[in-house]
Design an enzyme around this catalytic site. Structure first.
Site, PDB file in Angstrom:
ATOM      1  N   LYS A  70       0.806  -1.217   0.000  1.00  0.00           N
ATOM      2  CA  LYS A  70       0.000   0.000   0.000  1.00  0.00           C
ATOM      3  C   LYS A  70       0.843   1.272   0.000  1.00  0.00           C
ATOM      4  O   LYS A  70       0.489   2.262  -0.640  1.00  0.00           O
ATOM      5  CB  LYS A  70      -0.950  -0.009   1.196  1.00  0.00           C
ATOM      6  CG  LYS A  70      -2.080  -1.030   1.079  1.00  0.00           C
ATOM      7  CD  LYS A  70      -2.980  -0.991   2.297  1.00  0.00           C
ATOM      8  CE  LYS A  70      -4.225  -1.839   2.107  1.00  0.00           C
ATOM      9  NZ  LYS A  70      -3.940  -3.244   1.882  1.00  0.00           N
ATOM     10  N   ARG A  98      -7.238  -7.946  -9.686  1.00  0.00           N
ATOM     11  CA  ARG A  98      -7.982  -9.176  -9.984  1.00  0.00           C
ATOM     12  C   ARG A  98      -9.434  -8.803 -10.246  1.00  0.00           C
ATOM     13  O   ARG A  98      -9.824  -7.638 -10.131  1.00  0.00           O
ATOM     14  CB  ARG A  98      -7.920 -10.124  -8.784  1.00  0.00           C
ATOM     15  CG  ARG A  98      -8.395  -9.453  -7.478  1.00  0.00           C
ATOM     16  CD  ARG A  98      -8.537 -10.420  -6.344  1.00  0.00           C
ATOM     17  NE  ARG A  98      -8.711  -9.754  -5.060  1.00  0.00           N
ATOM     18  CZ  ARG A  98      -9.844  -9.244  -4.611  1.00  0.00           C
ATOM     19  NH1 ARG A  98     -10.937  -9.295  -5.366  1.00  0.00           N
ATOM     20  NH2 ARG A  98      -9.913  -8.666  -3.419  1.00  0.00           N
ATOM     21  N   GLU A 110      -2.685   6.971   7.991  1.00  0.00           N
ATOM     22  CA  GLU A 110      -3.550   7.805   7.156  1.00  0.00           C
ATOM     23  C   GLU A 110      -4.489   8.630   8.018  1.00  0.00           C
ATOM     24  O   GLU A 110      -4.848   8.220   9.135  1.00  0.00           O
ATOM     25  CB  GLU A 110      -4.410   6.944   6.216  1.00  0.00           C
ATOM     26  CG  GLU A 110      -3.691   6.317   5.069  1.00  0.00           C
ATOM     27  CD  GLU A 110      -4.648   5.543   4.181  1.00  0.00           C
ATOM     28  OE1 GLU A 110      -4.228   5.172   3.073  1.00  0.00           O
ATOM     29  OE2 GLU A 110      -5.805   5.314   4.578  1.00  0.00           O
ATOM     30  N   HIS A 144     -15.145  -3.798   8.088  1.00  0.00           N
ATOM     31  CA  HIS A 144     -14.337  -3.648   6.861  1.00  0.00           C
ATOM     32  C   HIS A 144     -14.641  -4.707   5.806  1.00  0.00           C
ATOM     33  O   HIS A 144     -13.947  -4.779   4.793  1.00  0.00           O
ATOM     34  CB  HIS A 144     -12.835  -3.649   7.184  1.00  0.00           C
ATOM     35  CG  HIS A 144     -12.419  -2.632   8.206  1.00  0.00           C
ATOM     36  ND1 HIS A 144     -12.494  -1.281   7.971  1.00  0.00           N
ATOM     37  CD2 HIS A 144     -11.959  -2.767   9.483  1.00  0.00           C
ATOM     38  CE1 HIS A 144     -12.078  -0.625   9.055  1.00  0.00           C
ATOM     39  NE2 HIS A 144     -11.751  -1.505   9.972  1.00  0.00           N
TER      40      HIS A 144
END
Length: 625
Positions: free
Chosen positions: A116, A297, A200, A235
Site C-alpha cells: 500500500k 484481480r 492515514e 471492513h
C-alpha cells in the site's frame, strides 16, 4: 482464442468462470481439495483434479500443485478467480514460466500495487489524489506517533501488505496510539508476514467508491464506471451497488479519469479495481476523493458492473489473455439502470456472525434477479473456506426498484438448517438511511442490534403458518380442525422454533402467504420465512390432534414437553368421561388433559410442579370390570 482453461479456485467464482468459458467453447478443468470432492464447481467442469487435503494452505494455496494439474490435463491457461493466489505475483510469474497463459495482470503490475505504501507513492507521481498520511520507511513507534499527531486524529494505521480488513486500526486519541500500533503490527506479521504499516488520516464520513478498469496488451485502458461498496461490517463488504448514489457526472468523469491514470501507471492488463475513499460529509466531491488501493484481480462484486454495462467481464478477461484488443472503446460504454448485490453468507448474526456449517437440506434462491452460487441443495458447507454461499443481484431501472427486487429475492429464498445472514441483509436494505442513499462505512456499526433480524416469527407469520397447515389445502388432515374426542376444541396448536415455543392460531383459511410458510416432510416440519429470515418450525400438533387415539387405550401421554401445574385426581379414584385429570403448561399455554372414558385411575405418574417430556405416561385409566 484460448481453448482450455484451469480455474485455480473453488465455489461461486469457479462456477462463474466455468459458465462463461463453456459459452465460449473453452474446455474447463477444476481443482478440488478433499472437502470439495463433490462440490458444484467440480461437477460443472469438464474435468477435475484433486490437489490435496481440505485446508487451503495444503491445496488451493500450493502453486506447484496447481501448475502440475494444468500440465497434466494439457490446458493452455490458468484463471485465478479472486482470493487464494489471485494477487500473488510469484505464482503469476511461475504460471508464465511454465509456458501457460496467466489470465490476469502482469506480475510486475501485481507487485507494484501489492504494497500500500509503494502504491500510494506511485499513484501520487501519476497525478492520482491520495489520502493525507505517512508512507515512509521509518517504523519507530515514537516517530509514527509524532506523524499521527501532525496528521491529526483520528488516524488509521494500516498494514502495507494488508487486505480484507486485516491489519487495520482506527485510533481516536494519542493515548491509544502505541497500543493500537503494536496490535496492528502483530496482526500484520501473523497474517501477511510483514509488520510494516502506514498512517492515514481517518475520514469521519467515509464512503468506499471503486472504479472498474480494464486494460489490454495493445495499450488500451478503459473504465466501466464506479461501484459503491460503503455498506460494510468490520471492513467486510455487505451490499454493493452501481452506480454510486449521489455521484454527479462531473465528479464521475474526474474519478474515472484518475482510475484510468492509475491503471496506465502500472501498464495494467486485464480486469482491475481502483479503490477510493471519499469524505461524504458534504456529498461526493472530486476534491475529497482519494486513492486507497488497487485490487489486481476480478472483484467479488463485479456482477453489478456487468449488469449496468451489459459486459461479461470474464469473457473480456479471456479475450484479453488470448491477445485480443478490448471489445469496446470508452465511448461505447454506458450506464444502464441500477444494480445491487447482496452477499449471502453461511453465518449466524445472532451468534456474532459465526460461520454456520452443515448440509443444505433445503436450499432455494429466488431467481427474479441474477444468482451466482457455488452450492446446490444437498451440498455441505465446510469449515475450511470463506462462508459466502451465494450472491443475489438485482438490476432495475432505478435504485429504489433495485432495492425492492433484492428484498423480494431475500424474502422468497430459503436456506436451512444452515443459518445465513439473509435476514440481516434484508434489514440493511430496509434501513431508512440506506434507502435514501445516505450510506457510509460506519452505518452498520451505528445501527448495532437494530439491523439484526427477529429471533422468531411474529403473529402475522403464525397466521400464515395456520393458513398453510390448516387452510383449505391444509397439510394436517388427521382430524377436524381443533377437534378432540375428550375435550373442548383447540383454538391454537403449538410449534417450536429455535428452542422457543409459539401458539399457532387455528382457522385462518383465507390467508394466501405460501411463501411465508412452506410445509416440508409431510407436515412434520415447516419452513418459516419473514423479512428475509428463515426458521424451521417443529409443530406439536400431530401429537395434540392424535392424543385421542393414544388416550382411547386409557394411556394419557404428555402431548409435548412441559410442566405439570395441577393434578386433580389420585391413584384409585373413580373418574367419568371428560373429567379433568391434570393441567399441563407448555408453550406458554395451559392444556387440560381429561379422562377418555369412565374408569379408575390405575396409574398416576404426574406431580404438581414436575417437568415432563413428550409422550411421557402421565395417567393410565382402566375401565371397571
Amino acid at each position: 482464442m484460448i481453448q482450455s482453461l484451469l480455474i485455480a479456485n473453488r465455489g461461486e467464482i469457479a462456477c462463474r468462470i466455468i459458465r462463461t468459458a463453456r459459452e465460449m467453447g473453452i474446455r474447463t478443468v477444476a481443482i478440488y481439495s478433499d472437502a470439495d470432492a463433490k462440490a458444484l464447481h467440480v461437477r460443472e467442469a469438464d474435468e477435475a483434479v484433486h490437489i490435496g487435503p481440505s485446508p487451503a494452505r495444503e491445496s488451493y494455496l500450493i502453486g506447484e500443485k496447481i501448475i502440475a494439474a494444468a500440465k497434466a490435463t494439457g490446458v493452455e491457461a490458468i484463471h485465478p478467480g479472486y482470493g487464494f493466489l489471485s494477487e500473488n505475483a510469484e505464482f503469476a510469474q511461475a504460471v508464465a514460466d511454465a509456458g501457460l497463459v496467466w489470465v490476469g495482470p502482469k506480475p510486475s503490475s501485481i507487485t507494484a500495487m501489492g504494497l500500500k505504501d509503494a502504491a500510494k507513492k506511485l499513484m501520487a507521481e501519476a497525478g492520482v489524489p491520495v489520502t493525507p498520511g505517512y508512507m515512509g520507511e521509518n517504523q519507530d513507534p515514537a516517530f509514527l506517533a509524532e506523524q499521527a499527531r501532525q496528521i491529526g486524529y483520528p488516524v488509521l494505521i494500516k498494514a502495507v501488505a494488508g487486505g480484507g480488513g486485516k491489519g487495520m486500526r482506527k485510533v481516536d486519541a494519542p493515548t491509544d496510539f502505541l497500543d493500537a500500533l503494536a496490535s496492528c503490527q502483530r496482526e500484520a506479521a501473523a497474517s501477511f508476514g510483514n509488520a510494516h504499516v502506514l498512517i492515514e488520516k481517518y475520514i469521519l464520513t467515509p464512503r468506499h467508491i471503486e472504479v472498474q478498469v480494464f486494460g489490454d496488451t495493445h495499450g488500451n485502458v478503459v473504465h466501466l464506471f464506479e461501484r459503491d461498496c460503503s455498506l460494510q461490517r468490520r471492513h467486510q463488504k455487505v451490499i454493493e451497488e452501481a452506480p454510486a448514489p449521489g455521484m454527479d457526472e462531473a465528479t464521475r468523469a474526474e474519478l474515472c479519469a484518475a482510475a484510468v491514470r492509475a491503471a496506465k501507471a502500472v501498464d495494467y492488463v486485464g480486469a482491475g479495481t481502483i479503490e477510493f475513499i471519499a469524505d461524504a460529509s458534504e456529498g461526493l466531491r472530486a476534491d475529497r476523493i482519494w486513492f486507497m488501493e488497487m485490487n489486481t484481480r476480478l472483484q467479488v462484486e463485479h456482477p453489478v458492473t456487468e449488469e449496468i454495462t451489459g459486459v461479461d467481464l470474464v469473457e473480456w478477461q479471456l479475450r484479453v489473455a488470448s491477445g485480443e484488443a478490448l471489445p469496446l472503446a470508452q465511448d461505447y460504454l454506458h450506464i444502464d439502470g441500477w444494480a445491487m448485490e447482496a452477499r449471502l453468507y453461511a453465518e449466524d448474526p445472532a451468534k456474532g456472525f459465526l460461520p454456520s456449517i452443515g448440509t443444505l437440506d433445503h436450499f432455494y434462491l429466488e431467481g427474479i434477479g441474477r444468482i451466482e452460487t457455488g452450492v446446490a441443495e444437498g451440498d455441505t458447507i465446510s469449515p475450511f473456506y470463506d462462508p459466502m454461499i451465494a450472491k443475489l443481484i438485482a438490476h432495475e431501472a432505478t435504485r429504489d426498484e433495485a432495492i425492492e427486487t433484492l428484498q423480494h429475492m431475500l424474502e422468497d429464498s430459503h436456506v436451512a438448517p444452515v443459518r445465513t445472514n439473509s435476514g440481516f441483509l434484508w434489514q440493511c436494505l430496509d434501513d431508512a438511511d440506506f434507502q435514501s442513499g445516505e450510506v457510509d462505512t460506519g452505518l452498520i456499526a451505528r445501527r448495532g442490534d437494530a439491523l439484526f433480524p427477529p429471533t422468531g416469527p411474529d403473529d402475522r407469520l403464525l397466521e400464515a403458518v395456520s393458513a398453510a397447515m390448516f387452510g383449505p389445502k391444509r397439510t394436517v388432515r388427521s382430524a377436524p380442525l381443533g377437534f378432540r374426542l375428550n375435550a373442548d376444541p383447540l383454538t391454537t396448536a403449538p410449534m417450536s422454533v429455535a428452542q422457543n415455543s409459539y401458539p399457532v392460531p387455528l382457522g385462518n383459511d383465507w390467508i394466501d402467504t405460501s411463501w411465508h410458510a412452506i410445509p416440508i416432510d409431510g407436515g412434520e416440519k415447516i419452513i418459516l420465512k419473514q423479512f428475509g429470515e428463515t426458521w424451521i418450525g417443529s409443530p406439536g400438533w400431530p401429537r395434540v390432534f392424535e392424543q385421542s387415539a393414544a388416550s382411547s387405550s386409557g394411556a394419557i401421554l404428555s402431548p409435548m414437553p412441559g410442566k405439570i401445574i395441577a393434578v386433580e385426581v389420585a391413584a384409585g379414584d373413580a373418574v367419568v368421561k371428560g373429567q379433568k385429570l391434570l393441567t399441563l403448561e407448555a408453550m406458554k399455554m395451559e392444556h387440560s388433559l381429561t379422562a377418555p372414558f369412565d374408569g379408575i385411575v390405575a396409574e398416576l405418574n404426574a406431580v404438581a410442579g414436575g417437568q415432563v417430556q413428550v409422550e411421557a405416561l402421565l395417567v393410565r385409566i382402566e375401565k371397571p370390570e
